[in-house]
Each structure stands twice: as C-alpha cells, then as structure tokens.
Write an enzyme that holds these catalytic residues in place. Structure first.
Site, short mmCIF file in Angstrom:
data_model
loop_
_atom_site.label_atom_id
_atom_site.label_comp_id
_atom_site.label_asym_id
_atom_site.label_seq_id
_atom_site.Cartn_x
_atom_site.Cartn_y
_atom_site.Cartn_z
N CYS A 35 0.83 -1.21 0.00
CA CYS A 35 0.00 0.00 0.00
C CYS A 35 0.86 1.25 0.00
O CYS A 35 0.37 2.36 -0.23
CB CYS A 35 -0.92 0.01 1.23
SG CYS A 35 -0.04 0.10 2.81
N SER A 36 2.16 1.10 0.25
CA SER A 36 3.08 2.23 0.30
C SER A 36 3.84 2.44 -1.01
O SER A 36 4.68 3.33 -1.10
CB SER A 36 4.10 2.04 1.44
OG SER A 36 3.44 1.96 2.68
#
Length: 481
Positions: A261-262
């Site tokens: 998600c980063s």
C-alpha cells in the site's frame, strides 16, 4: 413454498450456529493459554516473540513461505517476499528489543503515577493476500510480546501460506515450552461469516487489507485498529537529485510487483524538470505509454470500475501482454507510465493500482504539485503518506502541515521506508494508520503499543492548585475579564 423458505432459514441458522461454535472453540483454547501466558513474566513473552520471529526468518522456511505465497495468490514475486519477510521481522525485533511489556513499566514520583502493562487478551489478526506471511508474522510477534494470544483470519488466497507459517511457529513455540494454542487460525474454508464472528468474540481486532474488512472490524462491536486505503503520491521538485529520485521511485514501484500500500501510484513532477525526470525514469526501466496505449491499459486494468485480478501485482511485462501491448511487453519494461491530468472515478489512473503502473502528473511549481496531491487524496488515499524528493527538506514540513497525511517520506524509496527501515526512525510495521483522514482511529505505524492495556496507579501527592489569573492572564490582558 413456505416450507422451502422455512427450511432455508433453518439451514442458515444451523450454519450460523456451527460458525459460532467453531470460532468459540478456538477462542476458548486461546483464552486458556493466554491466561497462563500473560503471567509467565517478561522472559517468557520475549521468548515467544523470538520463536514466532525465527519461524519466518530462518532462510529455508522463509524461502518456502515466499514461494508458496506467490504460488497460491499469484501476487508479487518470491525474491522480494523473501526479503520482506526477513527485513520486516528483523526490524520489528529491533523495535521490541529491551521493551518491557508486562508488569510495572514506568514510575513518575512527581506525579505519583505508576504504569503497569497489561495484555489485551485474544487478538483477531485480519490479514491480506498481498502479504500472507509477513503481515500475520508481524501481528503475531507483537501480540505475543505483549502477553496475548492471537487467532489469524487470513485471506482465502493466502490460507495455505498462513497455515504453513503457523505450523512453523508452533514448532518453535513447542521448543520454548509454550502452548501452541497461543497462535491459531480460522479453519478452511475462510468465510466472511467466520471472520466476522471471530471479530465479535475476541478482545481486540487488528485489521489489514481490504476496506471492507476494515469497516467490518470497526462495526464488530470489538475495539479495533484498522488501516486506510493506500494511493501514495510522490513529489519531485526542481531541486531534487533526479537520478537518485528516479532510482528510488523505480525500486519502490517495482518491489514485490507493487503489492505494498506504500508503493507510489503517482508521481507529481515540477514543470522545470519534467522531461529530465521522465528520462531518468525511462532509464530505470519505465516505459511511457501514448494515449492509445493508455486506453488499452485502462480497459485491461479496470472492469466495471474494479481492478482486474489479471493485472493486480503482476509484472509490467505480463500486464502489457494482458492489455494487448505486445510491442511494449517485448521491451521488457520494469514498470509502465501514463500521463494524467484528472482525478476521481472517471480517471482511474489517479487511484490505487496495486501494480507496477505509475501515473505521472506535471505541476507548474511546488505549490501546484501539493495541490495535485490534495486532489488525488480527495479521491483515494487520504491519511496514508506522501513522498518528497527535494534538496529543500523544509518543504517536507510544509507538506506535513497542509496535506491530509500521517507520514512524509523524504528522499527515500517510499514502500521500503513508510513501514520502517534501517535508515529512518519509523517503527517497523506492515499496517499503517491513516488517522481520521483515512477513517482510522490512529495515525501511527501499528506497533506493540496497540497490543497493550496500561493500568495507572495514582498515589496522593502534595496538593498544588494553580492560580486562575496565571493561567488566564494572557486572555484577560487581551480581552478583559
């Protein structure tokens, strides 16, 4: 007809009862083991955490888990999962080393306060298919360090990887003379009903993964920590070291096929360095698509507004082939790039892609770049984090003061830095809170503190009543009494 309806209702009620009983059995075993474990002392808690950590870090086991994760889910690549499993767990051990998590942990004689660390009980760990070994391991280590038992609800795709991990953990716990009931998982087949029931029956929910699971955690009636959606953007300013920025963005964009998600989903480049930065990204293996190729890619990546499993966490070369871009695939791209100017559902490239596809925006200047990021996050990703590549690091404080983000990552490979790294001071985690911007109740990296209750003992101290005039004096001087 009424008989059929009644029979269906009875069958449904029986299935619900079976699910409740199955989950209750797991929770009962976990509670029995946890009640003994939480009073075993700091050394036992430390050994349990070490056992769970070594279960995934040992190279042969790690390799098995990494390869099985990709085989079962089709997401990411085994070499990067191998690195992630080791480094994220090693970093977590660094953060936990020497931390006292049971008994008296602090005394403040001046305030007469003594703080006592207490376990929360049985933790429900909801984990995603993108990290079917690393994320449950992180939650299990944290939970055990704090004297808790944990029951994992893996994603259906990640079930066998999680089961293998927990088998390894059981072996290590047994070596340390600890109960294997401290770490359990829901039985197959994983269902929403069983996951929801686990959330209701446990003492704390820690949920990572789909926003549906996070919302279910918050609605379960049990205290919960859930994370927000990712959709990271990074700014590249005119003062940035463009080659360094491009290398770091490319590394972050391609790591584990962008399952994190980063991982950057967009890069916003100041106009003064727009073309040179594009050239640097191309030199790192990026391929910039034209409008016709972009349209084909969009049709392949989204079906009825939802990301296609055919493209999620696949290699750029595979995605290009799926999109019918064989000429692009033949160039063996590391990642694909598309230019964009809009935001929102009608511009899906402005959202999270979970694939090595990078959306590129052009900005007049730094303030315009920040405004573009604000528009991106108004659509998706508010609260998570933003990247900055700039020689003027004071700009990071400006972003942190004005944008709806819980983290500003400066001159780093974003997906490797946001969850903690050995060259920054953030805690190691695979679950990032996004604050109220992301509809979360915390804005830090999920760590051991979230797995603890703190009891405070208050002793009497000498009374000191402050003077109201001293506290309100500035107000009185400005506005009168």
């Amino acid at each position: 007809m009424n008989v059929r309806a009644t029979s269906t209702e009875v069958m449904g009620e029986q299935q619900d009862a079976d699910v409740r009983h199955a989950v209750a059995t797991l929770v009962e075993r976990a509670r029995a083991a946890q009640r003994e474990f939480e009073n075993a002392g700091q050394e036992a808690l430390d050994m349990a955490a070490a056992a769970a950590a070594w279960a995934i870090m040992e190279p042969a086991r790690n390799r098995q888990l990494a390869e099985l994760s990709v085989e079962d889910t089709g997401l990411g690549n085994a070499d990067d999962k191998f690195r992630k499993n080791f480094r994220k767990t090693l970093g977590l051990l660094r953060d936990l080393h020497g931390q006292k998590t049971t008994g008296v942990i602090a005394r403040d004689a001046s305030k007469g306060i003594v703080e006592i660390a207490r376990a929360v009980g049985v933790v429900a760990a909801i984990t995603p298919s993108t990290n079917p070994a690393a994320t449950p391991a992180n939650k299990i280590v944290n939970a055990l360090k704090c004297g808790n038992a944990v029951i994992v609800a893996p994603s259906p795709k990640g079930y066998s990887s999680c089961a293998l991990l927990i088998g390894f953990i059981h072996t290590q716990l047994a070596k340390a003379g600890l109960s294997t009931d401290l770490v359990q998982m829901l039985p197959a087949p994983i269902s929403k009903a069983a996951t929801a029931e686990l959330m209701r029956q446990c003492d704390l929910v820690v949920a990572t993964g789909s926003q549906a699971n996070v919302r279910m955690a918050y609605a379960s009636g049990t205290p919960a920590f859930g994370v927000g959606a990712g959709n990271v953007a990074s700014l590249v300013t005119a003062s940035a070291d463009l080659r360094d920025a491009a290398r770091k963005i490319a590394r972050s964009k391609t790591f584990d096929n962008a399952t994190s998600c980063s991982s950057e989903n967009s890069v916003v480049i100041e106009e003064a360095v727009y073309q040179p930065m594009l050239d640097e990204l191309i030199s790192c293996g990026g391929v910039l698509l034209d409008e016709a190729q972009k349209a084909k890619l969009q049709a392949a990546m989204w079906h009825d507004g939802k990301l296609s499993a055919q493209c999620t966490a696949r290699s750029a070369q595979t995605i290009a082939r799926v999109a019918g871009l064989d000429d692009v695939a033949m160039r063996e791209p590391a990642f694909l790039m598309v230019e964009e100017t809009g935001f929102g559902a009608t511009h899906p490239f402005s959202g999270e892609k979970l694939a090595p596809v990078l959306t590129v925006y052009r900005a007049r200047n730094f303030d315009a770049a920040a405004e573009i990021v604000r528009n991106i996050y108004a659509y998706m990703g508010a609260g998570h984090s933003v990247g900055l590549h700039s020689a003027d690091t004071a700009q990071a404080v400006q972003l942190g003061t004005t944008l709806p983000v819980a983290r500003v990552i400066v001159n780093q490979a974003h997906c490797l830095a946001t969850g903690g790294n050995f060259d920054n001071g953030l805690p190691f985690s695979l679950s990032m809170g996004c604050g109220t911007w992301g509809r979360n109740n915390f804005s830090s990296n999920l760590g051991f503190h979230q797995y603890l209750n703190i009891t405070r003992v208050a002793y009497p101290i000498e009374e000191h009543v402050p003077d109201a005039d001293a506290l309100l004096g500035d107000f009185f001087r400005r506005y009168g009494r």
